[in-house]
Scaffold this motif. Structure first.
Motif, PDB file in Angstrom:
ATOM      1  N   UNK A 125       0.810  -1.212   0.000  1.00  0.00           N
ATOM      2  CA  UNK A 125       0.000   0.000   0.000  1.00  0.00           C
ATOM      3  C   UNK A 125       0.844   1.263   0.000  1.00  0.00           C
ATOM      4  N   UNK A 126       2.138   1.096   0.241  1.00  0.00           N
ATOM      5  CA  UNK A 126       3.056   2.223   0.397  1.00  0.00           C
ATOM      6  C   UNK A 126       2.549   3.162   1.500  1.00  0.00           C
ATOM      7  N   UNK A 127       2.145   2.523   2.595  1.00  0.00           N
ATOM      8  CA  UNK A 127       1.606   3.272   3.721  1.00  0.00           C
ATOM      9  C   UNK A 127       2.143   2.651   4.999  1.00  0.00           C
ATOM     10  N   UNK A 128       2.756   3.456   5.843  1.00  0.00           N
ATOM     11  CA  UNK A 128       3.354   2.942   7.065  1.00  0.00           C
ATOM     12  C   UNK A 128       2.294   2.549   8.077  1.00  0.00           C
ATOM     13  N   UNK A 129       2.547   1.478   8.806  1.00  0.00           N
ATOM     14  CA  UNK A 129       1.649   1.080   9.882  1.00  0.00           C
ATOM     15  C   UNK A 129       1.657   2.101  11.014  1.00  0.00           C
ATOM     16  N   UNK A 130       2.776   2.763  11.200  1.00  0.00           N
ATOM     17  CA  UNK A 130       2.887   3.839  12.178  1.00  0.00           C
ATOM     18  C   UNK A 130       3.181   5.123  11.426  1.00  0.00           C
ATOM     19  N   UNK A 131       2.643   6.226  11.924  1.00  0.00           N
ATOM     20  CA  UNK A 131       2.780   7.503  11.222  1.00  0.00           C
ATOM     21  C   UNK A 131       2.838   8.605  12.266  1.00  0.00           C
ATOM     22  N   UNK A 132       3.877   9.396  12.224  1.00  0.00           N
ATOM     23  CA  UNK A 132       4.072  10.423  13.238  1.00  0.00           C
ATOM     24  C   UNK A 132       2.866  11.360  13.304  1.00  0.00           C
ATOM     25  N   UNK A 133       2.347  11.523  14.511  1.00  0.00           N
ATOM     26  CA  UNK A 133       1.204  12.380  14.722  1.00  0.00           C
ATOM     27  C   UNK A 133      -0.139  11.750  14.391  1.00  0.00           C
ATOM     28  N   UNK A 134      -0.121  10.530  13.842  1.00  0.00           N
ATOM     29  CA  UNK A 134      -1.367   9.870  13.429  1.00  0.00           C
ATOM     30  C   UNK A 134      -1.513   8.497  14.069  1.00  0.00           C
ATOM     31  N   UNK A 135      -0.466   7.679  13.971  1.00  0.00           N
ATOM     32  CA  UNK A 135      -0.553   6.291  14.442  1.00  0.00           C
ATOM     33  C   UNK A 135       0.716   5.924  15.187  1.00  0.00           C
ATOM     34  N   UNK A 136       0.573   5.715  16.494  1.00  0.00           N
ATOM     35  CA  UNK A 136       1.723   5.347  17.322  1.00  0.00           C
ATOM     36  C   UNK A 136       1.640   3.905  17.802  1.00  0.00           C
ATOM     37  N   UNK A 137       0.537   3.221  17.537  1.00  0.00           N
ATOM     38  CA  UNK A 137       0.377   1.849  18.018  1.00  0.00           C
ATOM     39  C   UNK A 137      -0.273   0.993  16.947  1.00  0.00           C
ATOM     40  N   UNK A 138       0.055  -0.313  16.970  1.00  0.00           N
ATOM     41  CA  UNK A 138      -0.445  -1.262  15.982  1.00  0.00           C
ATOM     42  C   UNK A 138      -0.933  -2.511  16.709  1.00  0.00           C
ATOM     43  N   UNK A 139      -2.076  -3.039  16.300  1.00  0.00           N
ATOM     44  CA  UNK A 139      -2.581  -4.306  16.831  1.00  0.00           C
ATOM     45  C   UNK A 139      -2.778  -5.281  15.686  1.00  0.00           C
ATOM     46  N   UNK A 140      -2.219  -6.473  15.837  1.00  0.00           N
ATOM     47  CA  UNK A 140      -2.431  -7.559  14.892  1.00  0.00           C
ATOM     48  C   UNK A 140      -3.414  -8.524  15.539  1.00  0.00           C
ATOM     49  N   UNK A 141      -4.517  -8.823  14.873  1.00  0.00           N
ATOM     50  CA  UNK A 141      -5.596  -9.540  15.533  1.00  0.00           C
ATOM     51  C   UNK A 141      -6.287 -10.503  14.583  1.00  0.00           C
ATOM     52  N   UNK A 142      -7.066 -11.406  15.173  1.00  0.00           N
ATOM     53  CA  UNK A 142      -8.037 -12.197  14.433  1.00  0.00           C
ATOM     54  C   UNK A 142      -9.410 -11.866  15.004  1.00  0.00           C
ATOM     55  N   UNK A 143     -10.444 -12.263  14.296  1.00  0.00           N
ATOM     56  CA  UNK A 143     -11.797 -11.868  14.663  1.00  0.00           C
ATOM     57  C   UNK A 143     -12.279 -12.581  15.922  1.00  0.00           C
ATOM     58  N   UNK A 144     -12.860 -11.794  16.834  1.00  0.00           N
ATOM     59  CA  UNK A 144     -13.521 -12.361  18.000  1.00  0.00           C
ATOM     60  C   UNK A 144     -15.017 -12.387  17.758  1.00  0.00           C
ATOM     61  N   UNK A 145     -15.644 -13.531  17.963  1.00  0.00           N
ATOM     62  CA  UNK A 145     -17.078 -13.641  17.707  1.00  0.00           C
ATOM     63  C   UNK A 145     -17.926 -13.223  18.897  1.00  0.00           C
ATOM     64  N   UNK A 146     -17.274 -12.868  20.003  1.00  0.00           N
ATOM     65  CA  UNK A 146     -18.031 -12.354  21.149  1.00  0.00           C
ATOM     66  C   UNK A 146     -18.583 -10.972  20.803  1.00  0.00           C
ATOM     67  N   UNK A 147     -19.765 -10.658  21.310  1.00  0.00           N
ATOM     68  CA  UNK A 147     -20.439  -9.419  20.926  1.00  0.00           C
ATOM     69  C   UNK A 147     -19.757  -8.183  21.496  1.00  0.00           C
ATOM     70  N   UNK A 148     -19.258  -8.256  22.717  1.00  0.00           N
ATOM     71  CA  UNK A 148     -18.686  -7.073  23.349  1.00  0.00           C
ATOM     72  C   UNK A 148     -17.619  -7.516  24.347  1.00  0.00           C
ATOM     73  N   UNK A 149     -16.464  -7.845  23.859  1.00  0.00           N
ATOM     74  CA  UNK A 149     -15.422  -8.382  24.719  1.00  0.00           C
ATOM     75  C   UNK A 149     -14.386  -7.319  25.035  1.00  0.00           C
TER      76      UNK A 149
END
Length: 255
Positions: A125-149
Motif C-alpha cells: 500500500x506504500x503506507x506505514x503502519x505507524x505515522x508520526x502524529x497519526x498512528x503510534x500503536x499497531x494491533x495484529x488480531x483475528x476476529x472475535x465472535x463475542x459481541x462485546x469483549x
C-alpha cells in the motif's frame, strides 16, 4: 533423530523468504508446508519430499494433532526437516503446539522468522503502519465472535488495526469496531494475495465495510488482510487505483 526447522515463508512471493530459510529448504530431506505457501516457494527445495499439511479457513484441512505427528515422524526419518509456515511461524501459526509436540518427543528444533503479511501489506500500500502524529500503536488480531469483549475494546485503542483471516467476517468486524467507538469514516484498506502476482487492493471506509460493500469484491479463494486506521488514508487509495464513496455501494475502478 533429525532436527526440525519451523521456517517462516513470508507473505507469499518466493523471494521474500529469508536467506536462512531458503538455505534450509535447499538442504531439507522433507518439507511439510502450509496450504498458503506459493508453489514457487517450494522450488527452493527441489531435492526434498513435499507434504501439504496446511489449514485453510472454512475448508477441509489437516487436524493439528495429525500435523504434529507427521512432523515428529519426519524427524525420525530425515536429518533436516522443514516445517514451512506462511508469514512468520510465531504469529497465528500454531507454532506453540508444534514446538510442544517436538519437545515431548525429545526432538531438537529451531524457529526461523519470516515477514508477516501485515508488514508486506503496508509495503504494497506504500503506507506505514505507524505515522508520526497519526498512528503510534499497531494491533495484529483475528476476529472475535463475542459481541462485546474486552479484546474488542483493547483493539479500538490501537491506532492501526490489522485483522488476519477476517474475509468472511469483515462486516461483523467493522460493526463491532463501530459499536466500540470507531468513527464510520475511518479508512480501511483490504489487501488480497499480498506480494503475489494475484495481489489486489481496495480502500473504503469502516461504515462501508460494515454495510458489506467489500464482500462481492473479495475472492474467497485468496488470503486477505483488513487494515484499519487513519494511517491507511489517501495514499492507500492511490495505490489501490480505486475510490470509494462512504455510505454508498459504488466502487469505481480507476482507469
Amino acid at each position: 533423530m533429525g532436527k526440525v526447522y519451523l521456517v517462516g515463508a513470508g507473505p507469499g512471493a518466493a523471494d521474500l523468504i529469508t536467506v536462512r530459510g531458503a538455505r534450509l529448504l535447499a538442504t531439507a530431506g522433507i518439507v511439510l508446508h502450509d496450504a498458503l505457501v506459493e508453489p514457487e516457494m517450494l522450488e527452493h527445495a527441489p531435492q526434498a519430499r513435499k507434504v501439504a499439511v496446511g489449514k485453510r479457513c472454512g475448508q477441509r484441512s489437516t487436524a493439528q494433532q495429525f500435523i504434529n505427528r507427521q512432523i515428529v515422524d519426519a524427524a525420525r526419518r530425515h536429518a533436516v526437516v522443514v516445517r514451512l509456515k506462511g508469514g512468520d511461524p510465531m504469529l497465528f501459526g500454531r507454532a506453540d503446539e508444534e514446538m510442544r509436540a517436538l519437545e515431548a518427543a525429545g526432538i531438537d528444533y529451531e524457529v526461523v522468522p519470516g515477514i508477516t503479511a501485515a508488514l508486506a501489506g503496508a509495503a504494497s500500500l506504500q503506507r506505514s503502519l505507524t505515522l508520526r502524529g497519526v498512528a503510534r500503536s499497531v494491533a495484529l488480531a483475528t476476529h472475535s465472535r463475542a459481541a462485546d469483549t474486552e479484546a474488542i475494546r483493547e483493539q479500538v485503542k490501537a491506532d492501526s488495526l490489522v485483522f488476519y483471516m477476517g474475509r468472511d467476517s469483515a462486516p461483523e468486524i467493522a460493526q463491532q469496531l463501530l459499536d466500540a467507538g470507531r468513527p464510520g469514516t475511518t479508512p480501511v484498506a483490504l489487501v488480497e494475495a499480498c506480494s503475489t502476482p494475484r495481489e489486489r487492493t481496495l480502500t473504503l471506509t469502516l461504515a462501508a465495510l460494515a454495510a458489506g460493500e467489500a464482500q462481492t469484491w473479495l475472492d474467497p479463494s485468496q488470503p486477505s488482510l483488513l487494515m484499519i486506521g487513519e494511517a491507511f488514508a489517501e495514499r492507500a487509495q492511490a495505490a489501490a487505483g480505486m475510490t470509494v464513496q462512504a455510505g454508498t455501494a459504488a466502487l469505481q475502478q480507476a482507469a
